[in-house]
Design a protein around this motif. Structure first.
Motif, PDB file in Angstrom:
ATOM      1  N   ILE A  49      44.476  32.049  41.236  1.00  0.00           N
ATOM      2  CA  ILE A  49      45.819  32.098  40.725  1.00  0.00           C
ATOM      3  C   ILE A  49      46.449  33.395  41.060  1.00  0.00           C
ATOM      4  CG2 ILE A  49      44.975  33.260  38.497  1.00  0.00           C
ATOM      5  CD1 ILE A  49      47.016  31.161  37.175  1.00  0.00           C
ATOM      6  N   HIS A  50      47.714  33.110  41.465  1.00  0.00           N
ATOM      7  CA  HIS A  50      48.865  34.403  41.901  1.00  0.00           C
ATOM      8  C   HIS A  50      49.793  34.246  41.052  1.00  0.00           C
ATOM      9  CE1 HIS A  50      49.958  37.276  44.757  1.00  0.00           C
ATOM     10  NE2 HIS A  50      51.276  36.573  44.897  1.00  0.00           N
ATOM     11  N   PRO A  51      50.304  35.305  40.719  1.00  0.00           N
ATOM     12  CA  PRO A  51      51.723  35.374  39.878  1.00  0.00           C
ATOM     13  C   PRO A  51      52.784  35.581  40.497  1.00  0.00           C
ATOM     14  CG  PRO A  51      50.447  37.864  39.966  1.00  0.00           C
ATOM     15  CD  PRO A  51      49.515  36.664  40.963  1.00  0.00           C
ATOM     16  N   SER A  83      42.029  37.956  31.083  1.00  0.00           N
ATOM     17  CA  SER A  83      42.592  37.035  30.145  1.00  0.00           C
ATOM     18  C   SER A  83      42.685  35.407  30.774  1.00  0.00           C
ATOM     19  CB  SER A  83      44.216  37.485  29.918  1.00  0.00           C
ATOM     20  OG  SER A  83      45.201  37.531  31.111  1.00  0.00           O
ATOM     21  N   ASN A  84      42.766  35.478  32.251  1.00  0.00           N
ATOM     22  CA  ASN A  84      42.725  34.066  32.677  1.00  0.00           C
ATOM     23  C   ASN A  84      41.380  33.503  32.733  1.00  0.00           C
ATOM     24  OD1 ASN A  84      45.312  32.882  34.162  1.00  0.00           O
ATOM     25  ND2 ASN A  84      45.125  35.204  34.910  1.00  0.00           N
ATOM     26  N   GLY A 115      38.855  42.646  36.010  1.00  0.00           N
ATOM     27  CA  GLY A 115      39.584  43.576  35.163  1.00  0.00           C
ATOM     28  C   GLY A 115      39.578  42.965  33.666  1.00  0.00           C
ATOM     29  N   ARG A 116      40.922  42.877  33.363  1.00  0.00           N
ATOM     30  CA  ARG A 116      41.366  42.507  32.027  1.00  0.00           C
ATOM     31  C   ARG A 116      40.584  41.109  31.386  1.00  0.00           C
ATOM     32  NH1 ARG A 116      47.405  41.778  31.803  1.00  0.00           N
ATOM     33  NH2 ARG A 116      47.098  40.358  33.360  1.00  0.00           N
ATOM     34  N   GLU A 122      50.408  31.506  33.406  1.00  0.00           N
ATOM     35  CA  GLU A 122      49.066  31.377  34.132  1.00  0.00           C
ATOM     36  C   GLU A 122      48.038  30.821  33.368  1.00  0.00           C
ATOM     37  OE1 GLU A 122      47.839  35.022  36.148  1.00  0.00           O
ATOM     38  OE2 GLU A 122      49.737  35.890  36.163  1.00  0.00           O
ATOM     39  N   GLN A 176      54.677  40.575  41.113  1.00  0.00           N
ATOM     40  CA  GLN A 176      56.027  40.348  39.907  1.00  0.00           C
ATOM     41  C   GLN A 176      57.031  41.674  40.520  1.00  0.00           C
ATOM     42  OE1 GLN A 176      52.656  41.018  39.383  1.00  0.00           O
ATOM     43  NE2 GLN A 176      52.012  39.896  37.539  1.00  0.00           N
ATOM     44  N   ALA A 222      39.614  35.069  39.110  1.00  0.00           N
ATOM     45  CA  ALA A 222      40.349  35.138  37.955  1.00  0.00           C
ATOM     46  C   ALA A 222      40.677  36.923  37.809  1.00  0.00           C
ATOM     47  CB  ALA A 222      39.836  34.817  36.592  1.00  0.00           C
ATOM     48  N   GLY A 223      41.629  37.147  38.823  1.00  0.00           N
ATOM     49  CA  GLY A 223      41.805  38.598  38.886  1.00  0.00           C
ATOM     50  C   GLY A 223      40.906  39.381  39.408  1.00  0.00           C
TER      51      GLY A 223
HETATM   52  C1  GRF Z   1      46.925  37.962  37.010  1.00  0.00           C
HETATM   53  O1  GRF Z   1      48.447  38.224  36.939  1.00  0.00           O
HETATM   54  C2  GRF Z   1      46.568  36.981  38.229  1.00  0.00           C
HETATM   55  O2  GRF Z   1      47.464  36.342  38.355  1.00  0.00           O
HETATM   56  C3  GRF Z   1      46.327  38.053  39.216  1.00  0.00           C
HETATM   57  O3  GRF Z   1      45.786  38.975  38.606  1.00  0.00           O
HETATM   58  C4  GRF Z   1      45.977  39.209  37.259  1.00  0.00           C
HETATM   59  C5  GRF Z   1      44.555  38.977  36.361  1.00  0.00           C
HETATM   60  O4  GRF Z   1      44.906  38.990  35.035  1.00  0.00           O
HETATM   61  N1  GRF Z   1      45.553  37.317  40.241  1.00  0.00           N
HETATM   62  P1  GRF Z   1      43.609  38.802  34.096  1.00  0.00           P
HETATM   63  O5  GRF Z   1      42.423  39.769  34.558  1.00  0.00           O
HETATM   64  O6  GRF Z   1      43.332  37.219  34.294  1.00  0.00           O
HETATM   65  O7  GRF Z   1      44.064  39.248  32.769  1.00  0.00           O
END
Ligand code: GRF
Length: 208
Positions: A110-112, A16-17, A13-14, A176, A124, A89-90
């Motif tokens: 990574i997990h939020p 950002s990580n 997706g997005r 994150e 969340q 990363a997502g």
């Molecule tokens: C993040 O909140 C991550 O912890 C979870 O999915 C989301 C991904 O966001 N696993 P991004 O695509 O990295 O912006």
């Protein structure tokens, strides 16, 4: 000079990580290079961002495919790119046991939330609904169970009375981005070792 470790990034997706990791690599905060970025979705913004950065970005569509078959293709792309470490990363896919076994202790996620609290989707919202006062994020090794592997590091954030899911998610996301780069740096620099379930810092005297 030792050769740089090669990272493989998987996203859906997005991204950002992924961008935070890519920025850290570029700035020299992580001694590694990004060898490949793979998305399972054509519309992932992260894929576009990887292309714009001139990285080796690959689309391997998962929709309508048997998990094992799709995973085998992803594993082979990662092996062709000779990756040393994979960062989810997502990446909104459960990895098959075959995938995890192909890269033992070489996959990070990574997990939020502060695992083991609130694994799975909408972490969340789960935290808000439960009423916790502190939440955060967790970077961990990936094993064959969902959001379960050994924890590398965690960052905490307060949960405010005024928070909705959006506000809490944004506060966690900021951490994150810091946590993921820090964890990747620790792993590629060989600063940590796994003892039973505990990830410990090597050569660190006293509290880290
Ligand atoms: C993040 O909140 C991550 O912890 C979870 O999915 C989301 C991904 O966001 N696993 P991004 O695509 O990295 O912006």
């Amino acid at each position: 000079m030792a050769t740089l470790k090669k990272l493989g990034i998987l996203l859906s997706g997005r991204g950002s990580n992924f961008e935070a990791i890519a920025d850290s690599v570029k700035a020299g905060r992580i001694p590694a290079e990004i060898a490949i970025v793979i998305s399972n979705r054509a519309d992932a913004l992260g894929l576009e961002s990887a292309r714009k950065r001139g990285l080796n970005a690959k689309l391997i569509i998962s929709k309508g495919r048997v998990r094992e078959e799709h995973d085998a293709e992803v594993v082979s792309a990662l092996k062709d790119a000779k990756v040393d470490l994979i960062c989810l990363a997502g990446y909104m896919r459960l990895l098959s046991p075959e995938f995890v076994r192909a890269f033992p202790n070489k996959i990070l996620n990574i997990h939020p939330s502060l695992l083991p609290a609130f694994p799975g989707l909408d972490a969340q919202k789960q935290a808000l609904d439960y009423g916790v006062k502190v939440s955060g994020c967790t970077v961990h090794f990936v094993d064959e169970h969902l959001d379960h592997g050994c924890i590398i590091l965690q960052k905490t954030v307060p949960v405010l009375d005024s928070d909705d899911e959006h506000a809490l998610s944004a506060r966690i996301l900021e951490q994150e981005h810091i946590a993921y780069s820090e964890a990747v740096r620790m792993v590629v620099s060989g600063e940590i070792e796994i003892r039973d379930r505990r990830v410990v810092r090597l050569n660190v005297k006293g509290p880290a």
